[in-house]
Design an enzyme around this catalytic site. Structure first.
Site, PDB file in Angstrom:
ATOM      1  N   ASP A  48       0.796  -1.509   0.320  1.00 55.10           N
ATOM      2  CA  ASP A  48       0.084  -0.486  -0.702  1.00 55.10           C
ATOM      3  C   ASP A  48       1.097   1.457  -0.291  1.00 55.10           C
ATOM      4  O   ASP A  48       2.140   1.163   0.248  1.00 55.10           O
ATOM      5  CB  ASP A  48      -1.068   0.125   0.968  1.00 55.10           C
ATOM      6  CG  ASP A  48      -0.245  -0.470   2.886  1.00 55.10           C
ATOM      7  OD1 ASP A  48       0.987  -0.270   2.341  1.00 55.10           O
ATOM      8  OD2 ASP A  48      -1.146  -1.031   2.951  1.00 55.10           O
ATOM      9  N   ASN A 117      -7.278  -3.072  14.606  1.00 56.95           N
ATOM     10  CA  ASN A 117      -8.714  -3.265  13.631  1.00 56.95           C
ATOM     11  C   ASN A 117      -8.712  -4.371  12.991  1.00 56.95           C
ATOM     12  O   ASN A 117      -9.558  -4.879  12.925  1.00 56.95           O
ATOM     13  CB  ASN A 117      -9.148  -2.363  13.740  1.00 56.95           C
ATOM     14  CG  ASN A 117      -8.362  -1.734  12.344  1.00 56.95           C
ATOM     15  OD1 ASN A 117      -7.846  -2.299  11.540  1.00 56.95           O
ATOM     16  ND2 ASN A 117      -9.376  -0.546  11.751  1.00 56.95           N
ATOM     17  N   HIS A 119      -6.867  -4.610  10.215  1.00 59.40           N
ATOM     18  CA  HIS A 119      -6.608  -4.276   8.950  1.00 59.40           C
ATOM     19  C   HIS A 119      -5.381  -5.237   8.701  1.00 59.40           C
ATOM     20  O   HIS A 119      -4.163  -5.516   8.997  1.00 59.40           O
ATOM     21  CB  HIS A 119      -6.527  -2.691   8.928  1.00 59.40           C
ATOM     22  CG  HIS A 119      -5.812  -1.951   8.061  1.00 59.40           C
ATOM     23  ND1 HIS A 119      -5.993  -1.200   9.118  1.00 59.40           N
ATOM     24  CD2 HIS A 119      -3.639  -2.498   8.904  1.00 59.40           C
ATOM     25  CE1 HIS A 119      -4.627  -0.490   9.637  1.00 59.40           C
ATOM     26  NE2 HIS A 119      -2.879  -1.291   9.412  1.00 59.40           N
ATOM     27  N   GLU A 124      -9.941  -2.347   6.179  1.00 60.90           N
ATOM     28  CA  GLU A 124     -10.351  -1.335   7.091  1.00 60.90           C
ATOM     29  C   GLU A 124     -11.231  -2.637   7.584  1.00 60.90           C
ATOM     30  O   GLU A 124     -12.157  -2.841   6.586  1.00 60.90           O
ATOM     31  CB  GLU A 124     -10.357   0.252   7.596  1.00 60.90           C
ATOM     32  CG  GLU A 124      -9.213   1.064   7.077  1.00 60.90           C
ATOM     33  CD  GLU A 124      -8.613   0.612   8.290  1.00 60.90           C
ATOM     34  OE1 GLU A 124      -8.330  -0.003   8.975  1.00 60.90           O
ATOM     35  OE2 GLU A 124      -7.948   2.106   7.801  1.00 60.90           O
TER      36      GLU A 124
HETATM   37  P1  PGA Z   1       2.392  -1.953  12.978  1.00 68.27           P
HETATM   38  O1  PGA Z   1       1.070  -1.569  12.149  1.00 68.27           O
HETATM   39  O2  PGA Z   1       3.684  -3.283  12.059  1.00 68.27           O
HETATM   40  O3  PGA Z   1       3.209  -0.907  12.646  1.00 68.27           O
HETATM   41  O4  PGA Z   1       1.713  -1.921  14.311  1.00 68.27           O
HETATM   42  C1  PGA Z   1       1.192  -2.814  10.951  1.00 68.27           C
HETATM   43  C2  PGA Z   1      -0.323  -2.400  10.640  1.00 68.27           C
HETATM   44  O5  PGA Z   1      -1.058  -1.527  10.872  1.00 68.27           O
HETATM   45  O6  PGA Z   1      -0.995  -3.203   9.610  1.00 68.27           O
END
Ligand code: PGA
Length: 226
Positions: A48, A117, A119, A124
């Site tokens: 992304d 959450n 995602h 999302e």
């Molecule tokens: P993080 O992000 O490794 O910074 O916790 C993971 C994500 O939100 O996919």
């Protein structure tokens, strides 16, 4: 990841950003430095990128990847794909991204993190299972978490879809930290629901999960996902 590149020199990798994979990138760079890994035939597709955020912005995923991996190994820049969040024609960009993945024979190994959450990528809660690469709205929670202290964080991002992710031949899910404990419990032990996008991973035929103790603390047992 290292094994994947050793096994198949011209591997096609799906790559995440965020805090969790930083250690993985450091190890890959280390193995490259020791002459264990050769990235010259490898192709990568990032999950992304923020929409409307200049590539040189400190929070852009282009910049993250350049800094943590691409500038430190012998990968060919033409073989590194990150969605172009500055495009004028989003639809074309997204279709082209899917077409490039297909033209490279699909993703051999997709590495993922998860959000609190559930995602995966920027898919999302509520994301349809048949989604492909597209422009999405970020939740307020995600905007606040990712852009602490920044005025007017991006509202949208381009992300691979759930279908794009699930098509990968192999998935490696990396999870660390207590704040992910509930998310990983729902991912592995809860119902498969698009309110928890990561719960679809229960159905992937070749899923490997790496958890630290803190993120695993709510799991009822360290069970195999069948
Ligand atoms: P993080 O992000 O490794 O910074 O916790 C993971 C994500 O939100 O996919």
């Amino acid at each position: 990841m290292t094994r994947q590149i050793i096994k198949k020199a011209d591997s096609v990798l799906g790559l995440p950003t965020g805090d969790t994979p930083i250690g993985m990138y450091e190890r890959l760079v280390g193995f490259y430095g020791q002459g264990i890994l050769d990235f010259s035939p490898v192709t990568t597709f990032n999950l992304d990128e923020y929409y409307g955020l200049p590539i040189e912005h400190q929070k852009s995923f282009h910049r993250y990847m350049g800094k943590r991996l691409f500038s430190k190994v012998n990968i060919q820049r033409d073989n590194t794909y990150v969605p172009n969040g500055m495009t004028d024609s989003v639809k074309e960009e997204c279709n082209q991204y899917e077409a490039e993945i297909k033209a490279h024979g699909g993703i051999d190994l997709m590495v993922l993190g998860i959000g609190v959450n559930g995602h995966i990528g920027f898919n999302e809660p509520g994301t349809p299972w048949d989604s492909c690469t597209r422009l999405v709205k970020l939740t307020e929670e995600t905007r606040k978490r990712e852009f602490v202290g920044l005025k007017d964080p991006p509202k949208k991002a381009i992300t691979m879809g759930i279908k794009t992710i699930m098509r990968a031949r192999k998935i490696l899910l990396l999870v660390s930290g207590e704040e992910k404990a509930e998310a990983i419990k729902k991912t592995l032990e809860g119902p498969i629901t698009n309110q928890v996008p990561s719960s679809i991973l229960q159905l992937h035929p070749n899923l490997q999960i790496v958890l630290d103790e803190a993120s695993a603390k709510s799991l009822s047992e360290l069970s195999e996902v069948s």
